[in-house]
Design an enzyme around this catalytic site. Structure first.
Site, PDB file in Angstrom:
ATOM      1  N   ARG A 133      -7.731  -5.716   4.835  1.00  0.00           N
ATOM      2  CA  ARG A 133      -7.848  -4.566   3.925  1.00  0.00           C
ATOM      3  C   ARG A 133      -9.309  -4.122   3.814  1.00  0.00           C
ATOM      4  O   ARG A 133      -9.611  -2.944   3.729  1.00  0.00           O
ATOM      5  CB  ARG A 133      -7.270  -4.930   2.553  1.00  0.00           C
ATOM      6  CG  ARG A 133      -7.128  -3.732   1.655  1.00  0.00           C
ATOM      7  CD  ARG A 133      -6.314  -4.054   0.434  1.00  0.00           C
ATOM      8  NE  ARG A 133      -6.943  -5.051  -0.423  1.00  0.00           N
ATOM      9  CZ  ARG A 133      -6.433  -5.486  -1.559  1.00  0.00           C
ATOM     10  NH1 ARG A 133      -5.259  -5.016  -1.967  1.00  0.00           N
ATOM     11  NH2 ARG A 133      -7.050  -6.386  -2.286  1.00  0.00           N
ATOM     12  N   LYS A 235      -9.908  -0.177  -1.365  1.00  0.00           N
ATOM     13  CA  LYS A 235     -10.437  -0.825  -2.567  1.00  0.00           C
ATOM     14  C   LYS A 235     -11.928  -0.516  -2.727  1.00  0.00           C
ATOM     15  O   LYS A 235     -12.782  -1.410  -2.721  1.00  0.00           O
ATOM     16  CB  LYS A 235     -10.163  -2.333  -2.492  1.00  0.00           C
ATOM     17  CG  LYS A 235      -9.946  -2.914  -3.877  1.00  0.00           C
ATOM     18  CD  LYS A 235      -9.225  -4.225  -3.811  1.00  0.00           C
ATOM     19  CE  LYS A 235      -9.235  -4.936  -5.147  1.00  0.00           C
ATOM     20  NZ  LYS A 235      -8.560  -4.233  -6.220  1.00  0.00           N
ATOM     21  N   GLU A 271      -0.012   4.067  -9.949  1.00  0.00           N
ATOM     22  CA  GLU A 271      -0.223   2.653 -10.246  1.00  0.00           C
ATOM     23  C   GLU A 271      -0.928   2.515 -11.590  1.00  0.00           C
ATOM     24  O   GLU A 271      -1.331   3.511 -12.203  1.00  0.00           O
ATOM     25  CB  GLU A 271      -0.983   1.962  -9.122  1.00  0.00           C
ATOM     26  CG  GLU A 271      -2.384   2.438  -8.870  1.00  0.00           C
ATOM     27  CD  GLU A 271      -3.037   1.678  -7.701  1.00  0.00           C
ATOM     28  OE1 GLU A 271      -2.841   2.112  -6.561  1.00  0.00           O
ATOM     29  OE2 GLU A 271      -3.746   0.696  -7.940  1.00  0.00           O
TER      30      GLU A 271
HETATM   31  C1  COI Z   1      -7.585  -7.758  -8.451  1.00  0.00           C
HETATM   32  O1  COI Z   1      -6.458  -7.836  -8.906  1.00  0.00           O
HETATM   33  O2  COI Z   1      -8.054  -8.671  -7.752  1.00  0.00           O
HETATM   34  C2  COI Z   1      -8.409  -6.585  -8.665  1.00  0.00           C
HETATM   35  O3  COI Z   1      -9.276  -6.363  -7.862  1.00  0.00           O
HETATM   36  C3  COI Z   1      -8.261  -5.748  -9.870  1.00  0.00           C
HETATM   37  C4  COI Z   1      -9.509  -5.767 -10.683  1.00  0.00           C
HETATM   38  C5  COI Z   1      -9.560  -4.569 -11.567  1.00  0.00           C
HETATM   39  C6  COI Z   1      -9.629  -7.035 -11.489  1.00  0.00           C
END
Ligand code: COI
Length: 388
Positions: A133, A235, A271
């Site tokens: 990813r 991300k 989401e």
């Molecule tokens: C995760 O779930 O690892 C994320 O990156 C979300 C984050 C906002 C804590």
């Protein structure tokens, strides 16, 4: 050496259980306002602790940052490859004020977890998925990415180095946070000339203050999380700060988090700020399709596979917000969130409630996923990676 060490670094000495003469010295934290390069000098030599566990109140872990001993850093120039990553003491890093990440948000992050098994071994969950990813996201953000092997190797190294911060079985996990950023200086809008891949870690347990209690979500039709042609499907760090306003406003009114709608029609579910969403109706589970605006969560993907394996039909499709009215159950998935039941969703002043009892499907999915992650349920999917 000890006096240089003590005078060069500010920190907190904790008294561990089973104190040995050297253990106070070993437990000295180096998280200060100094840059890591100068810290490393100040802290050397700094042996790995022989204590099995760091001195932490394991029964009261939440999702707050608890700095651990070490971080991993690897650099690379534009159009080059990453080489020779290094483990160093956890500490601040030096960045040019004109770094691409600071000025134009050229950055990505990942999140994955390590669990401690009853036998003492450490298990990572699908690190290859995070590595892939990150590569995909780096392509979108015009950054060179570490190879899948480099990513996994670095994750293994940082986990082993911080082993004493991996919670005891059943008390949580070590959250591993890889970052990729344009660290080189740039003034005009263009890819940065240098990149940094960095990993740090923190022991964690429940993401939401609700613990494992059901969430109460708010559907926000004012703020969007992502738009068509944007970067919602990767991300990037730039997807997160823009939703803070919506989250703060919802939390101020007693909600746990915000559920966003598609930005074009304000009609379809997308989401939640930090996780993906699923609806259950009879034996059918539905989740928004990853069409470029929705993050392809590793937990999302794993839950789809587990649910199909348990005999459920899983549909990835556009879900009109009105379908919430007819859902039996709703739950969220994410690395940080794991599988969190949703007790209610409020949309346009109307609150809909969902099933969250002990027989709810989300419980079964949670137990199966966490059982595999912790090594107490057979991993027939081949997802876990044992590292020690
Ligand atoms: C995760 O779930 O690892 C994320 O990156 C979300 C984050 C906002 C804590």
């Amino acid at each position: 050496m000890i006096s240089r060490f003590l005078s060069g670094v500010r920190g907190t000495i904790l008294s561990p259980r089973n104190s040995s003469p050297l253990s106070k010295f070993r437990d000295f934290y180096c998280y200060t306002s100094q840059a890591a390069s100068s810290l490393q000098q100040a802290c050397e030599p700094f042996p790995y602790s022989e204590d099995e566990y760091a001195y932490v109140d394991w029964d009261n872990l939440g999702f707050g940052l608890m700095p651990t001993d070490y971080m991993y850093v690897m650099k690379c120039s534009e159009n080059d490859r990453y080489k020779e990553g290094k483990i160093s003491r956890y500490g601040n890093i030096e960045l040019s004020p004109s770094a691409g990440v600071l000025n134009y948000g050229q950055g990505l992050f990942e999140g994955l977890k390590a669990y401690r098994k009853e036998s003492g071994g450490l298990l990572l969950f699908r690190p290859d998925q995070n590595a892939m990813r990150m590569k995909f996201g780096a392509e979108r953000m015009c950054m060179p990415a570490p190879s899948v092997d480099q990513f996994i190797d670095a994750v293994k190294q940082i986990t082993v180095a911080n082993k004493r911060w991996v919670p005891p079985p059943g008390k949580g996990s070590l959250y591993i946070r890889p970052l990729l950023m344009g660290s080189g200086p740039i003034l005009g809008l263009a890819p940065a000339p240098e990149y940094m891949f960095l990993i740090y870690a923190s022991p964690v347990r429940n993401y939401f203050k609700e613990g494992s209690a059901p969430l109460n979500l708010y559907v926000d039709d004012e703020y969007d999380r992502a738009s068509r042609g944007g970067a919602g499907g990767v991300k990037t760090i730039t997807n997160y700060a823009p939703v803070l306003k919506a989250i703060m406003s919802a939390k101020g009114r007693g909600f746990s988090d915000v559920l966003y709608l598609d930005s074009m029609n304000k009609k379809y579910l997308e989401e939640v700020s930090s996780c993906n969403i699923f609806l259950v109706k009879d034996k059918v589970i539905s989740t928004p399709a990853t069409n470029g605006t929705i993050l392809s969560g590793v937990t999302r993907k794993s839950i789809i596979e587990i649910a199909r394996d348990l005999g459920y039909q899983v549909e990835e499709r556009a879900i009109p917000v009105e379908e919430l009215m007819y859902a039996d159950e709703v739950f969220c998935t994410g690395t940080a969130v794991v599988v969190a039941p949703v007790g209610s969703i409020t949309y346009k002043d109307k609150k809909v409630e969902f099933r969250t009892d002990a027989e709810a499907l989300s419980r079964k999915l949670y137990n199966t996923l966490v059982g595999i992650q912790m090594g107490v349920i057979e991993d027939k999917f081949g997802w876990t990676v044992e590292i020690e």
